[in-house]
Design an enzyme around this catalytic site. Structure first.
Site, PDB file in Angstrom:
ATOM      1  CG  ASP A 108      -6.141   1.097  -5.739  1.00  0.00           C
ATOM      2  OD1 ASP A 108      -6.791  -0.315  -6.634  1.00  0.00           O
ATOM      3  OD2 ASP A 108      -6.013   0.056  -5.260  1.00  0.00           O
TER       4      ASP A 108
ATOM      5  CG  HIS B   9      -6.349  -2.877  -5.957  1.00  0.00           C
ATOM      6  ND1 HIS B   9      -6.849  -2.980  -4.628  1.00  0.00           N
ATOM      7  CD2 HIS B   9      -7.237  -4.654  -6.181  1.00  0.00           C
ATOM      8  CE1 HIS B   9      -8.060  -3.267  -4.792  1.00  0.00           C
ATOM      9  NE2 HIS B   9      -7.942  -4.665  -4.719  1.00  0.00           N
TER      10      HIS B   9
ATOM     11  CD  GLU C 256      -2.905  -0.602   0.055  1.00  0.00           C
ATOM     12  OE1 GLU C 256      -3.113   0.145   0.415  1.00  0.00           O
ATOM     13  OE2 GLU C 256      -4.361  -1.890   0.623  1.00  0.00           O
TER      14      GLU C 256
HETATM   15 ZN    ZN Z   1      -5.900  -1.347  -3.769  1.00  0.00          ZN
END
Ligand code: ZN
Length: 295
Positions: A182, A172, A101
């Site tokens: 994203d 993603h 992330e």
């Molecule tokens: Zn994501």
């Protein structure tokens, strides 16, 4: 330098905080990149370590805008970042992918003359990339990624690919098409993927400044403000986002400087990373006559 020992990352500015949101054994085949769509590194870590009645999330890594890394689970344990997802006949990428992330607010929107995130924070123009997502949707504002964050992501992806013999580096948006956007168009996914998989250094093109002096600006046009003194001929650049007449670049050097330059005054570097070193010192250090500064 980053390294992996017992499925844990070691190196400068790396810390570990175990999330409770984990599944079974992971034998990773992919890296999956995300943005947090959040405020800060710390708020993302807190959220990914929280138990939520409506469904908990997690990831292996949260990577900050200053390059700091927090690992939330060992790389041989499943975390919950992909949701409903498919790739090459596989369903449910959580069971196959290491999740990273990136601290980034994601898609922004205009409120008057500001760009604002979904949680109401405003961002200055220099932190906004106007781009169309490759899934469409027209030109929209996206929160930019810092040069140090992109470089650190690349280093981590290269390490994970070689350590675990991974097959691919995905976004993603690749595995949850139509549902997720994203890491989005502000992130140089194709370039990071190509470099991490060792498909040649020119996948992330290096450029040099060909004008005597070249302005670097906050947006793609001569009407945007200058961010720094003009770049000198031979200055090395990394291409982050090519557009029709202007490109977003990161300046190679000790300072974290990125912005937009006019395509007429940059060129692909022929010999890898030799541009600046190959120039005579006089061309590197002579102050520029103002009249010859371009764009
Ligand atoms: Zn994501």
């Amino acid at each position: 330098m980053l390294a992996i020992k017992n499925h844990r990352l070691t190196g400068a500015d790396v810390s570990f905080r175990q999330t409770p949101n984990v599944g079974g054994v992971l034998r990773a085949r992919f890296v999956l990149l995300h943005y947090t769509a959040g405020r800060t590194l710390d708020s993302a870590v807190a959220s990914l370590c929280a138990r939520k009645p409506q469904g908990s999330c997690s990831a292996h890594i949260v990577l900050g805008r200053d390059g700091r890394i927090v690992q939330l689970a060992p790389f041989d344990v499943v975390t919950w970042h992909a949701g409903v997802s498919q790739w090459n006949g596989l369903n449910g990428l959580n069971a196959h992918a290491i999740g990273i992330e990136l601290d980034n607010a994601g898609l922004l929107h205009r409120e008057g003359d500001r760009c604002v995130s979904w949680f109401g924070q405003g961002y200055p123009d220099k932190e906004v990339v106007m781009a169309e997502h490759r899934h469409g949707g027209g030109l929209r504002p996206w929160h930019h990624y810092t040069a140090v964050q992109i470089a650190r992501t690349l280093e981590l992806c290269e390490l994970l690919v070689s350590h675990y013999a991974l097959e691919d580096v995905l976004g993603h948006e690749d595995v949850a098409r139509g549902r997720k956007t994203d890491p989005g168009p502000a992130f140089p996914l194709a370039a990071v993927r190509g470099r991490a998989l060792g498909r040649g250094a020119d996948v992330w093109p290096r450029l040099v400044v060909t004008a005597t002096g070249l302005n670097i600006r906050s947006g793609p046009g001569a009407e945007f403000e200058r961010l720094a003194p003009a770049l000198r001929r031979g200055t090395e650049l990394i291409l982050l986002e090519p557009q029709d007449r202007w490109s977003r670049v990161a300046v190679v050097g000790p300072h974290d400087l990125e912005g937009w330059v006019c395509n007429d005054f940059i060129a692909r570097q022929v010999a890898p990373r030799s541009g600046l070193a190959a120039l005579p010192r006089s061309q590197r250090s002579v102050p520029l006559p103002r009249a010859r500064v371009r764009a």
